[in-house]
Structure formats: C-alpha cells, structure tokens
Design a protein around this motif. Structure first.
Motif, PDB file in Angstrom:
ATOM      1  N   CYS A 178       0.846  -1.195   0.000  1.00  0.00           N
ATOM      2  CA  CYS A 178       0.000   0.000   0.000  1.00  0.00           C
ATOM      3  C   CYS A 178       0.883   1.247   0.000  1.00  0.00           C
ATOM      4  CB  CYS A 178      -0.906  -0.031   1.228  1.00  0.00           C
ATOM      5  SG  CYS A 178      -1.765   1.518   1.538  1.00  0.00           S
ATOM      6  N   CYS A 197       0.242   2.992   3.936  1.00  0.00           N
ATOM      7  CA  CYS A 197       0.645   2.333   5.180  1.00  0.00           C
ATOM      8  C   CYS A 197       1.827   1.381   4.986  1.00  0.00           C
ATOM      9  CB  CYS A 197      -0.540   1.597   5.811  1.00  0.00           C
ATOM     10  SG  CYS A 197      -1.135   0.180   4.867  1.00  0.00           S
ATOM     11  N   PHE A 238      -0.423  -6.377   0.529  1.00  0.00           N
ATOM     12  CA  PHE A 238      -1.788  -6.876   0.331  1.00  0.00           C
ATOM     13  C   PHE A 238      -1.874  -7.647  -0.969  1.00  0.00           C
ATOM     14  CE2 PHE A 238      -2.308  -3.209   3.082  1.00  0.00           C
ATOM     15  CZ  PHE A 238      -3.234  -3.654   4.009  1.00  0.00           C
ATOM     16  N   CYS A 270      -4.530   0.170   0.047  1.00  0.00           N
ATOM     17  CA  CYS A 270      -5.374  -0.869   0.642  1.00  0.00           C
ATOM     18  C   CYS A 270      -6.751  -0.252   0.907  1.00  0.00           C
ATOM     19  CB  CYS A 270      -4.752  -1.420   1.916  1.00  0.00           C
ATOM     20  SG  CYS A 270      -4.743  -0.283   3.303  1.00  0.00           S
ATOM     21  N   CYS A 319      -6.862   2.419   3.826  1.00  0.00           N
ATOM     22  CA  CYS A 319      -6.248   3.718   3.510  1.00  0.00           C
ATOM     23  C   CYS A 319      -7.072   4.461   2.472  1.00  0.00           C
ATOM     24  CB  CYS A 319      -4.817   3.522   3.004  1.00  0.00           C
ATOM     25  SG  CYS A 319      -3.689   3.017   4.322  1.00  0.00           S
TER      26      CYS A 319
HETATM   27 ZN    ZN Z   1      -2.834   1.018   3.484  1.00  0.00          ZN
END
Ligand code: ZN
Length: 90
Positions: free
Chosen positions: A45, A48, A52, A80, A83
């Motif tokens: 991501c 963050c 993923f 993600c 976020c």
């Molecule tokens: Zn994220």
C-alpha cells in the motif's frame, strides 16, 4: 453509476481515440495499469506500506480526478481498502 457511464461512453468513442487520449477521458484505471502499479509498489500500500493481495487493493489517483488528475499510470497509486477509505473521508 456515474463511473460506468463514463466507461461505456469511452467505448463508443474508442475508435476515434488512441491510447493516451482515451485514458484521459475515463476515471477508473484499467486492470492492466493497476496491476503494473501494484508490481511497481512491491505489492505494498502506498500509504501504510503493508503488503496486500491485488484484489484487496484499490487503484487511486495521486492527483484527484476531480481536481484534474489524469487517469494515467504515473498518476496511479495502489492503496489498501482502509487507507483508500480514510483518504476518501478527508
Ligand atoms: Zn494502506
């Protein structure tokens, strides 16, 4: 709903436009661009930094589409779900 309309319309005019021009007129990144960005970010991501699965992520405009950001690979980042939701809420 609105996004689908744009995508459908772009299909109608597809024969008039070449690659980049066509992309500029649509709001959603296509799967190929999203996947390329996903690979470029190392499956992480952009906010963050967690890893993923592709299916759990969302292709996001770095410069928002509503502010004139283009739907081009260099304006694409993969976020993600969490976020993306947080960003959308801002
Ligand atoms: Zn994220």
């Amino acid at each position: 709903m609105g996004d689908e309309d744009v995508t459908k319309k772009s299909g109608i005019y597809e024969y008039l436009l070449t690659g980049e021009e066509k992309k500029l007129s649509i709001r959603e990144f296509d799967r190929r661009d999203a996947l390329a960005t996903y690979e470029k970010q190392g499956h992480k991501c952009a906010i963050c930094g967690e890893e993923f699965e592709f299916e759990q992520m969302h292709a996001d405009h770095i410069m928002p589409w509503s502010k004139g950001g283009k739907t081009t690979p260099d304006n694409c980042q993969m976020l993600c779900r969490d976020c993306n939701l947080k960003k959308g809420a801002q």
